[in-house]
Write an enzyme that holds these catalytic residues in place. Sequence first.
Site, short mmCIF file in Angstrom:
data_model
loop_
_atom_site.label_atom_id
_atom_site.label_comp_id
_atom_site.label_asym_id
_atom_site.label_seq_id
_atom_site.Cartn_x
_atom_site.Cartn_y
_atom_site.Cartn_z
N GLY A 156 0.82 -1.21 0.00
CA GLY A 156 0.00 0.00 0.00
C GLY A 156 0.85 1.25 0.00
O GLY A 156 0.48 2.29 0.55
N SER A 161 0.12 5.46 -1.69
CA SER A 161 -0.68 6.58 -1.19
C SER A 161 -0.78 6.49 0.32
O SER A 161 -0.37 5.52 0.95
CB SER A 161 -2.09 6.56 -1.81
OG SER A 161 -2.79 5.39 -1.43
N LEU A 214 -0.64 6.53 4.28
CA LEU A 214 0.43 6.24 5.24
C LEU A 214 1.61 5.56 4.57
O LEU A 214 2.77 5.84 4.89
CB LEU A 214 -0.11 5.37 6.37
CG LEU A 214 0.91 4.95 7.42
CD1 LEU A 214 1.46 6.15 8.18
CD2 LEU A 214 0.30 3.93 8.38
N SER A 244 -3.82 -0.11 14.60
CA SER A 244 -4.58 1.14 14.75
C SER A 244 -4.89 1.34 16.22
O SER A 244 -4.91 0.38 17.01
CB SER A 244 -5.88 1.06 13.95
OG SER A 244 -6.78 2.10 14.31
N TYR A 293 -13.61 -3.63 10.85
CA TYR A 293 -12.36 -2.88 10.77
C TYR A 293 -11.53 -3.05 12.05
O TYR A 293 -10.31 -3.30 11.99
CB TYR A 293 -12.67 -1.39 10.55
CG TYR A 293 -11.44 -0.52 10.46
CD1 TYR A 293 -10.61 -0.58 9.34
CD2 TYR A 293 -11.12 0.36 11.47
CE1 TYR A 293 -9.47 0.22 9.25
CE2 TYR A 293 -9.99 1.17 11.39
CZ TYR A 293 -9.17 1.10 10.28
OH TYR A 293 -8.05 1.88 10.19
#
Length: 302
Positions: free
Chosen positions: A10, A13, A15, A140, A165
């Site tokens: 990833g 874009s 983080l 997170s 999530y």
Amino acid sequence: MGRAHVLITGGASGLGLGCATHFRRLGYDLTLADVDAAASERALLMLAALPGPGSLRVQAVDLSDPASIATAAESLKARAQPIDVLVNNAGIYPPALRRGNAEGHELSFAIAHLGHFRLTHALWPLLESAAAARVISISSLVQRQAHIQLDDLDWRHRYVPILAYRQTKLACLLFALELHRRLQAAGHRISSYAAHPGVCRTQIGRNRPRSAQDNAWQRLATAALATGLSHMGQSPEAGARPVIAVATTNEFPAGSLVGPRWLNESFGRPVRIALGRAARDPTSAAALWTRTEELTGLRWPL
């Protein structure tokens, strides 16, 4: 002796690109592993304009697709460049309506947990060929509110996007912790860490998968999420500081979760973060590892 090499999933874009910007300036060879070819090319152009002696490459990979992961890993192994830092960053915010990958696994879980489990396993020879590789899993601050449903990891019975999530981000943390435990028990030189960016402006809301079947409320919620996550919080480069700290310093012991210090871990300098209740239970991490091996058909040399 060559430059250190970092691979960021990833990385085109958000983080991931914030991390890549730091590593570029630090002189690392960079590989951006991403599903979005156009975004990857834009990221390469941006990074090439920054000072840094390291090489820049893109590796296409769809972490929801085991065949794509296998193809990407073979391409990387054919290049035979050791991986000194693997940043398992890629992920999505779950869509309003449950969506699965080709295997039927809930999409955010398939990408961020199962996908990174498969990719790390496939790239293990490149990690072992580095002097002292570090695997960094992105979690997170929502890990504090999360729990693992081992009997329904794919949310087939009661799908709630925010709960899916949270579970996925907890799963990323539990993977890092169990990998650390196994590495430590084996006396291995590879180390495992977890990091989180706090509250960080990213494209995860704008990139949320949408469906023609979304109702008006769901479309409104997705639009609000996209706007909020694009404008609230610190920059991706600031959010990347915990990742850079565990990748490039010895300030934190292996097995740490590192995130921002201030305002309930929203921003600030990197510090070691306390684990939430679910993450403090080592039996949960071990049980998830065993279940993930069953789901992927993989066994680790640990």
